[in-house]
Design an enzyme around this catalytic site. Sequence first.
Site, mmCIF file in Angstrom:
data_model
loop_
_atom_site.group_PDB
_atom_site.id
_atom_site.type_symbol
_atom_site.label_atom_id
_atom_site.label_comp_id
_atom_site.label_asym_id
_atom_site.label_seq_id
_atom_site.Cartn_x
_atom_site.Cartn_y
_atom_site.Cartn_z
ATOM 1 N N CYS A 126 0.867 -1.251 0.083
ATOM 2 C CA CYS A 126 -0.064 0.104 -0.067
ATOM 3 C C CYS A 126 0.845 1.384 0.064
ATOM 4 O O CYS A 126 0.475 2.491 -0.261
ATOM 5 C CB CYS A 126 -1.194 0.098 1.267
ATOM 6 S SG CYS A 126 -2.093 -1.203 1.022
ATOM 7 N N HIS B 250 -9.343 4.237 -1.139
ATOM 8 C CA HIS B 250 -8.231 3.669 -1.142
ATOM 9 C C HIS B 250 -7.834 2.969 -2.269
ATOM 10 O O HIS B 250 -7.711 1.832 -2.130
ATOM 11 C CB HIS B 250 -7.878 2.891 0.263
ATOM 12 C CG HIS B 250 -6.235 2.345 0.518
ATOM 13 N ND1 HIS B 250 -5.210 2.990 -0.298
ATOM 14 C CD2 HIS B 250 -6.111 1.209 1.202
ATOM 15 C CE1 HIS B 250 -4.182 1.966 0.154
ATOM 16 N NE2 HIS B 250 -4.726 1.249 1.149
#
Lengths: 496, 405
Positions: free
Chosen positions: B88, B344
């Site tokens: 991420c 996200h």
Amino acid sequence: MSEALGILRAGVHVPRLRLARARIAEAMSWTRPDAERAPSGTRAIANWDEDALTLAVEAARGCLGQAGAGSASGSSPARAGAAVEAPARIVFSSTTAPFADRDNAVLIATALDLPEATRTSNVGSTQRAATGALVAELESGARLRSLVVASDLRLARPGSAQDMSYGDAAAALLVGPAGTGSLASILAAHSIADDFVDHYRMSGQRFDYALEERWIRDEGLSTLVPRAVAALLDGAGVRPADIRHLALPLPEHTARRVAALCGLEKARRDTRVAEHCGDAGAAAPLLALIAALEHAQRGEHVLLLGIGQGVDALLLRVEDGVQGFDVLTRALAAGREERSYTRYLAHRGLLEVDFGMRAERDQRTAHSVAWRKREQLGAFRGGRCSACGTVQFPRARVCVNPACRATDTQAPHRLADSRGTVKTFTEDWQAYAARPPYVYGNVEFAEGGNLLMEFTDVEPGQLAVGRPVRFVFRIKDEDRARAFRRYFWKATPVEA
Amino acid sequence: MASGIRDKVAIIGMGCSKFGERWDCGPDDLMVEAFGEALADAGIERDRIEAAWLGVFFDEQNTGKSALPLSMALRLPNIPTTRVENLCATGTEALRGAVYAVAAGACDIALALGVEKLKDTGFGGLPERTKGTFEDLYLPSSTAPGAFAQLASAYAARHGYSMPDLKRAMAHISWKSHENAALNPKAHLRNRISVEQVLAAPAISYPLGVLDCCGVSDGAACAIVTTPAIARSLGKRDVVSVRALQLVPSNGVEMGHQSWDGTHTLTTPIAARRAYAEAGIRDPRAELDLIEVHDCFSITELVLMEDLGLSAPGMAPRDVLDGRYDRDGLIPCQVDGGLKCFGHPIGASGLRMAYEIYLQLLGRAGERQLAGRSGRGPAIGLSHNLGGIPNRNIASVAVFGLLAA
């Protein structure tokens, strides 16, 4: 007559979950004429991640006194945890071994961390597989120590008589030259081979096909069993009246009649396994013997019967090791009720549940990796750094201790027999789990080291940070696309 | 002796697509959308870009592998293009590639673009993936919420909070992000919610409920970077520069060594310490005007306040409830809605954080513009982007400021 064969130690594993027979009857009442009559007792059921192989591993760990075994599956308490010399041979007896062509006993030996020179054999296809193995040990002269471990996890059609009467369990006996502290000695044996079919299951089939109970009792067993018993006792010069305990793995109504026909109506029969666990197939004779030994006195005679297309009859004398022997009592006491019959059916593949797209994940095993790491995965051997002493899993080339980081210093270190504590945990409802929620977290080993592990035999709300755990060998994943099952170790709360 | 990245590279253009469930868009559409905005912002010709970095994580479910998807979607003129992936933290990793190339003098103008198309997987949450051929044989098949939820069980035990008390502080974090996102037209989740709604939300992974979790979104964000001198030559008056750019991966200690207690990320404090030193920040609590952190879950943002040195150990729940990180607090955190509500799209997130700080520093944040400590607008902002799970991760911390005129 052969040299007496000592039963040196014993272990039992009855899976934690118990399903009340009344719950089965209630769920399937629409199929039953006597719906209002609730059957008594419970049957033991394996968790989704247990099979005949993992059940056998747990019973064997208890039998060998391995420290990581559960309190419910240990050997006699006086010697629990004592170092036991590794058996030279392991004989796995089951009619439901997970692999038809892959040595199941080798997998068990690996999980037990036995030496590579261990001889392995697998016997099955009859309910007297384990008693047959004992007869073979007796007749081989009892020079070596063998671990005879038996287990079964048999499917039954929902609501059938077998669904009520069967149970999942495993038992293990360590046999060898008799000596001080033995539980019993096997004095003599007699076997009959006869293709009397009380039930059968062809290879590849899921369910047993059972024949009429009255015919089994009145025609088959009423002739075969007395014949085998008479031959055994005549040969050994022992009168039926001298038999104090009868280990006869049959339903009570059949056992009563058969015992009487053998002249053994006065011998004690323990009904606890039938009442609380159920008929565990190949493991049933060993469980019956262990049950008998729990209340037997030194010097008494025990008669053990294995039945399945013939009869194995074994005569035993109780030895001094039975003092305080209570493995079955502890195993039966450790249960937890399964309240959902549909969950049980789903875990047996008898109910197709929608687990969502996450369950579609490909579980292909890279077998070259599994082979390279077989000790770590099978025997749960991590490493201990010879430079700084840090214990770690997996065993890596470079030490994980930030103050050390030495290269190629890791000696194998088995973690299966360690204790751990819960450092962190979660109950995950998003992940695929056969028994949601999926519970996992960081476990810290008593001797140091940390691993993110799955927890099993745990209910939501049961875990807490700091809770002690032990480690059990379980099914990790099923590869449905390639019909393969892989195993690894999981953490489970230590029984209170 | 290396002197670090401080003020060697300027950002002259940024762009960010609308985040959300972009059912009508593929990754190429999202890339074109973000790039178009950045190019117009930079005011340069596309062919002045000499090198490009693409950040994308779940390549199997969207773009496929390699840097070709970027080169092809934007029809770049066959310039060197590199794909990076660091879980991420992928977006910040892409930015790092471009910034380092300019700082090294290898090129004058470079592009960093992060993209993720998550909503072609067919289900909610993040896609399943292998953890490695050996890892799959022993690690649990954990999910992101399950991995991060464990911070909460360990944190509550370590610092003596009851779970309901900790959950209330966590709920405040989610409430705040929804409040902030309501002011952000590009955010995925713009609805206002109450703390009670957060607490009553369905369970995802104990003790996280669904409203403790960030949005699973499609989106892209990008930056065009160059030297401060070229930025000036292009006529830029206010110039945002990179003050610090640090990347700290785990080395296995959390996974295998007992020294980690499971209550925080081991990597973030190291990244923060290095970034503060590189940026010349002595007292982050007194100097940072705003922060964008990796709030994948409410508990993550909570422990990060301590890992970044902004709350004392064990005190983050109180500081959160006191409003220190609210939009009108001392250190506003996630004024754009954060991962929680802006969304996200993994490969884009690090660049999305930089985008908000860039807008705030230039006074272009519209309705959600902050006044900063001076009252004349924020002068310094921090982004924190975390890849992986608490057991093993990659922490990146970037600091951005305005170049002295």
